[in-house]
Design an enzyme around this catalytic site. Structure first.
Site, PDB file in Angstrom:
ATOM      1  N   ARG A 124      28.754  43.121  44.295  1.00  0.00           N
ATOM      2  CA  ARG A 124      30.199  43.292  44.146  1.00  0.00           C
ATOM      3  C   ARG A 124      30.511  44.579  43.396  1.00  0.00           C
ATOM      4  O   ARG A 124      29.962  44.828  42.315  1.00  0.00           O
ATOM      5  CB  ARG A 124      30.799  42.110  43.402  1.00  0.00           C
ATOM      6  N   GLY A 151      41.079  34.708  45.259  1.00  0.00           N
ATOM      7  CA  GLY A 151      40.933  34.270  43.886  1.00  0.00           C
ATOM      8  C   GLY A 151      42.046  33.328  43.486  1.00  0.00           C
ATOM      9  O   GLY A 151      41.883  32.112  43.474  1.00  0.00           O
ATOM     10  N   ARG A 152      43.198  33.903  43.168  1.00  0.00           N
ATOM     11  CA  ARG A 152      44.320  33.100  42.701  1.00  0.00           C
ATOM     12  C   ARG A 152      44.639  31.916  43.592  1.00  0.00           C
ATOM     13  O   ARG A 152      44.904  30.814  43.108  1.00  0.00           O
ATOM     14  CB  ARG A 152      45.579  33.967  42.630  1.00  0.00           C
ATOM     15  N   GLY A 168      44.512  40.612  46.483  1.00  0.00           N
ATOM     16  CA  GLY A 168      45.894  40.599  46.950  1.00  0.00           C
ATOM     17  C   GLY A 168      46.093  40.204  48.403  1.00  0.00           C
ATOM     18  O   GLY A 168      47.163  40.453  48.966  1.00  0.00           O
ATOM     19  N   TYR A 187      31.731  45.868  33.809  1.00  0.00           N
ATOM     20  CA  TYR A 187      30.634  45.234  33.080  1.00  0.00           C
ATOM     21  C   TYR A 187      29.363  46.097  33.196  1.00  0.00           C
ATOM     22  O   TYR A 187      29.418  47.217  33.687  1.00  0.00           O
ATOM     23  CB  TYR A 187      30.474  43.778  33.548  1.00  0.00           C
ATOM     24  N   HIS A 239      26.863  41.145  39.993  1.00  0.00           N
ATOM     25  CA  HIS A 239      28.167  41.616  39.510  1.00  0.00           C
ATOM     26  C   HIS A 239      28.017  43.060  39.037  1.00  0.00           C
ATOM     27  O   HIS A 239      27.510  43.322  37.949  1.00  0.00           O
ATOM     28  CB  HIS A 239      28.633  40.720  38.370  1.00  0.00           C
TER      29      HIS A 239
HETATM   30  C1  PHB Z   1      37.812  38.187  32.652  1.00  0.00           C
HETATM   31  O1  PHB Z   1      37.438  37.157  32.100  1.00  0.00           O
HETATM   32  O2  PHB Z   1      38.843  38.789  32.310  1.00  0.00           O
HETATM   33  C2  PHB Z   1      37.014  38.744  33.759  1.00  0.00           C
HETATM   34  C3  PHB Z   1      35.724  38.301  33.949  1.00  0.00           C
HETATM   35  C4  PHB Z   1      34.973  38.823  34.982  1.00  0.00           C
HETATM   36  C5  PHB Z   1      35.516  39.778  35.806  1.00  0.00           C
HETATM   37  C6  PHB Z   1      36.803  40.223  35.630  1.00  0.00           C
HETATM   38  C7  PHB Z   1      37.557  39.690  34.595  1.00  0.00           C
HETATM   39  O3  PHB Z   1      34.792  40.314  36.779  1.00  0.00           O
END
Ligand code: PHB
Length: 382
Positions: free
Chosen positions: A239, A326-327, A305, A192, A187
């Site tokens: 990523r 994702g969603r 998206g 992060y 990640h």
């Molecule tokens: C989140 O928990 O808001 C979150 C966590 C990891 C990500 C992006 C958002 O890569």
């Protein structure tokens, strides 16, 4: 000999979202990826639970799954109830998820995560400040479990501490291997720790890990190298999110920063590069994703998206090799089957994204209830 990263059309199969395709050392059943998503439902000791196993088993018909971000060390934690991969309990717990996905013929990569400054003393060992490349805070508030707290100024890592961070990622990869994961994703996105080093808005270091783009990419490359030693490059992905300003991220020259990172990654022949293409808010300077994609020699996973039509057209045109959703995957465990059938999709409930129980996690309906029953049987089997 054919080089895996210059795969010809025959190796890659049919250019269709729903057709099998090669990724690193694997042959996947389709080009659909379940994107990593934080769900804040880990159990005691930040270990995966039986619910985690069921959730991922339900989604095993994806080409492959990337798990939610999983902290490689106690300091890597930035949110309540996110799973880790640094204790034996956590390794054992993840094994149940991996076994359930494998029993259904699926593939699953663990996402190795360190949040850096996106944390709070309330979540850190010994109540210490979170660590970061530089003592520069992200703006806004963070949920520590009970209430929202303002983010504090983090402590800049000493030059002599960075090798420890690399070792944490390496240990995380080692533990992922012990848990049976098919691969790992590093990640390096969304503001992060690794992203904090990459972009100059959060990195003001004057040692070998700051300043020039070569220096800012050093942590990413050292982590990648150490993780590859555990897994082999054909089972490791990275990523990135070059456009995103999420978590107070900014860079003065993102095309140069990310272009360099990707070119430097080329030498490892990774399984894939995974790019978060669209997020709100967006970082400042213009960014051309097509240029980034051209510079990377290897499989490219697009995320952000996409619906079925956009994903299919990205695959057909070669803009992407895989598309991560994702969603859609939150609400549609059988997303691949729904795409194949041209079926309607379930709608996700945002209030259930983070934390809670089975509601909004493992209770979304399948088109064919038998698929859900099979996942449930295999998730509880040992
Ligand atoms: C989140 O928990 O808001 C979150 C966590 C990891 C990500 C992006 C958002 O890569």
């Amino acid at each position: 000999m054919n080089e895996p990263h210059h795969a010809c059309a025959a190796d890659q199969g049919i250019y269709d979202l729903l057709a099998p395709a090669a990724l690193g050392r694997y042959r996947l059943r389709n080009r659909i990826v379940m994107a990593p998503m934080t769900r804040n439902r880990a159990g005691p000791g930040n270990a995966a639970t039986a619910g985690t196993a069921l959730y991922y088993a339900q989604r095993a018909s994806a080409g492959f799954i990337v798990t939610e971000g999983t902290q490689v060390s106690p300091r890597g934690l930035g949110y309540p109830n996110t799973p880790g991969i640094h204790s034996q309990t956590q390794v054992n717990a993840w094994r149940r998820t991996v076994d359930a996905v494998h029993a259904l013929g699926g593939r699953i990569f663990l996402q190795l995560w360190h949040v850096g400054r996106i944390s709070h003393p309330a979540l850190q060992p010994g109540g210490e400040l979170p660590v970061a490349p530089s003592a520069l805070p992200a703006h806004g508030k963070i949920c520590t479990g009970r209430e929202l707290q303002p983010m504090l100024t983090p402590r800049a890592l000493g030059s002599d501490e960075i090798a420890d961070v690399v070792a944490e990622f390496r240990a995380g990869a080692n533990n992922a291997l012990a848990a049976g994961f098919d691969g790992v994703e590093i990640h390096a996105a969304n503001g992060y720790l690794i992203d904090q080093f990459l972009r100059d808005g959060s990195n003001r270091r004057t040692d070998a890990y700051g300043g020039t783009v070569e220096n800012r990419a050093r942590l990413l490359l050292e982590v990648t190298e150490s993780v590859i030693q555990i897994y082999g490059a054909d089972r490791v992905g990275v990523r990135l999110s070059p456009l995103s300003a999420y978590n107070s991220m900014a860079d003065s020259a993102p095309q140069a920063t990310f272009g360099h990172a990707v070119e430097a990654l080329n030498r490892y022949r990774l399984a894939y590069l995974h790019v978060v293409e669209v997020t709100e808010p967006q970082a400042g300077p213009a960014f051309d994703l097509a240029i980034l994609r051209q510079r990377f020699r290897g499989s490219y996973i697009a995320n952000g998206g996409y619906d079925y039509a956009r994903a299919q057209s990205a695959i057909v045109s070669g803009t992407a090799d895989f598309v991560a959703f994702g969603r859609y995957y939150i609400a549609n465990p059988d997303l691949a089957e729904r795409f194949a059938a041209g079926a309607a999709l379930n709608t996700a409930a945002p209030s259930r994204f983070h934390g809670g129980d089975a509601c909004g996690y493992t209770d979304y309906p399948f088109l064919d209830p038998r698929q859900g029953e099979q996942a449930a049987r295999l998730a509880v089997a040992d």
